[in-house]
Enzyme design. Structure first.
Site, PDB file in Angstrom:
ATOM      1  N   HIS A 256       0.817  -1.214   0.000  1.00  0.00           N
ATOM      2  CA  HIS A 256       0.000   0.000   0.000  1.00  0.00           C
ATOM      3  C   HIS A 256       0.854   1.268   0.000  1.00  0.00           C
ATOM      4  O   HIS A 256       2.055   1.229   0.282  1.00  0.00           O
ATOM      5  CB  HIS A 256      -0.918   0.002   1.227  1.00  0.00           C
ATOM      6  CG  HIS A 256      -0.155  -0.014   2.527  1.00  0.00           C
ATOM      7  ND1 HIS A 256       0.426   1.107   3.066  1.00  0.00           N
ATOM      8  CD2 HIS A 256       0.147  -1.032   3.351  1.00  0.00           C
ATOM      9  CE1 HIS A 256       1.042   0.796   4.185  1.00  0.00           C
ATOM     10  NE2 HIS A 256       0.897  -0.514   4.389  1.00  0.00           N
TER      11      HIS A 256
ATOM     12  N   ASN B 277       3.595   5.180   8.651  1.00  0.00           N
ATOM     13  CA  ASN B 277       4.795   4.823   7.889  1.00  0.00           C
ATOM     14  C   ASN B 277       5.816   5.946   7.995  1.00  0.00           C
ATOM     15  O   ASN B 277       7.003   5.711   8.236  1.00  0.00           O
ATOM     16  CB  ASN B 277       4.494   4.628   6.404  1.00  0.00           C
ATOM     17  CG  ASN B 277       3.761   3.365   6.069  1.00  0.00           C
ATOM     18  OD1 ASN B 277       2.976   3.360   5.140  1.00  0.00           O
ATOM     19  ND2 ASN B 277       3.980   2.282   6.795  1.00  0.00           N
TER      20      ASN B 277
ATOM     21  N   ARG C 223      -5.899   1.388   4.370  1.00  0.00           N
ATOM     22  CA  ARG C 223      -4.762   1.837   3.554  1.00  0.00           C
ATOM     23  C   ARG C 223      -4.597   1.011   2.285  1.00  0.00           C
ATOM     24  O   ARG C 223      -4.212   1.541   1.241  1.00  0.00           O
ATOM     25  CB  ARG C 223      -3.479   1.863   4.381  1.00  0.00           C
ATOM     26  CG  ARG C 223      -3.056   0.543   5.015  1.00  0.00           C
ATOM     27  CD  ARG C 223      -1.955   0.782   6.054  1.00  0.00           C
ATOM     28  NE  ARG C 223      -1.505  -0.409   6.732  1.00  0.00           N
ATOM     29  CZ  ARG C 223      -1.997  -0.843   7.893  1.00  0.00           C
ATOM     30  NH1 ARG C 223      -2.994  -0.205   8.479  1.00  0.00           N
ATOM     31  NH2 ARG C 223      -1.481  -1.924   8.466  1.00  0.00           N
TER      32      ARG C 223
ATOM     33  N   GLU D 101      -2.378  -7.413   7.099  1.00  0.00           N
ATOM     34  CA  GLU D 101      -1.063  -7.259   7.728  1.00  0.00           C
ATOM     35  C   GLU D 101      -0.929  -8.115   8.981  1.00  0.00           C
ATOM     36  O   GLU D 101      -1.925  -8.470   9.625  1.00  0.00           O
ATOM     37  CB  GLU D 101      -0.830  -5.777   8.077  1.00  0.00           C
ATOM     38  CG  GLU D 101       0.476  -5.451   8.781  1.00  0.00           C
ATOM     39  CD  GLU D 101       1.731  -5.776   7.994  1.00  0.00           C
ATOM     40  OE1 GLU D 101       1.981  -6.979   7.731  1.00  0.00           O
ATOM     41  OE2 GLU D 101       2.480  -4.846   7.656  1.00  0.00           O
TER      42      GLU D 101
END
Length: 193
Positions: free
Chosen positions: A8, A14, A57, A82
């Protein structure tokens, strides 16, 4: 069949180097821009199906890819979500000395569990009959998968990096890596059964 795995776009977590895991963090403006730019590069390529993790996301990234490439709305694929980082989610990835924190907390999802559900998701996509499918997923999922399929450890997976697998009944777990994190993979790096 080819399966393209795409991480993504960027999120604020991040950017701040925080463990995201199952925390449902949306793309930031940079992440949307990355998705649009990547979609332009994918236009005209023979991808025929689009899947994604159900987290925001990945759904946002896949929606942009689908809109621009003409692949349409992505199909959610829950098993490609994830890795859960448990109590580490929201914590910094790097320690004060600059080294990467180990994800060895007892609340972190085991690697074997991540791989089991990831292979299940790949087998599901392969069984759809699509000739070439894109899956928007997460960096840790792709990295753990590459570590399992290749004879070398995979580096961190960049936002919007493309990894391409081919189905191959003679390869480890039925998949051969052709492109890892945007780089071609030499045949001798892939495991045989």
């Amino acid at each position: 069949m080819r399966i393209g795995l795409i991480r993504h776009g960027e999120t604020e977590w991040n950017r701040k180097a925080l463990f995201q895991g199952m925390s449902d963090i949306p793309l930031n403006d940079t992440g949307y821009d990355q998705a649009r730019r990547t979609a332009v590069l994918l236009e005209g390529q023979p991808w025929s199906a689009l899947f994604c993790s159900p987290l925001t996301r990945t759904t946002q990234t896949a929606t942009e890819l689908g809109r621009i490439t003409g692949l349409g709305e992505p199909t959610p694929l829950p098993d490609i979500v994830e890795r859960s980082f448990g109590e580490l989610e929201g914590e910094t990835v790097f320690l004060p000395d600059g080294t990467r924190r180990l994800a060895d907390h007892p609340t972190v999802e085991p690697v074997a569990a991540v791989l089991e559900r990831t292979y299940r998701a790949l087998e599901h996509v392969a069984a759809t009959g699509a000739s070439d499918a894109l899956i928007v997923t997460h960096g840790t999922v792709v990295r753990l998968l590459l570590n399992d399929l290749l004879t070398v450890a995979s580096p961190a997976i960049n936002n919007l990096a493309l990894t391409v697998l081919e189905t191959d009944p003679d390869a480890r777990h039925g998949f051969r890596v052709r492109l890892a994190n945007g780089y071609p993979v030499a045949v001798e790096l892939t495991h045989s059964v």
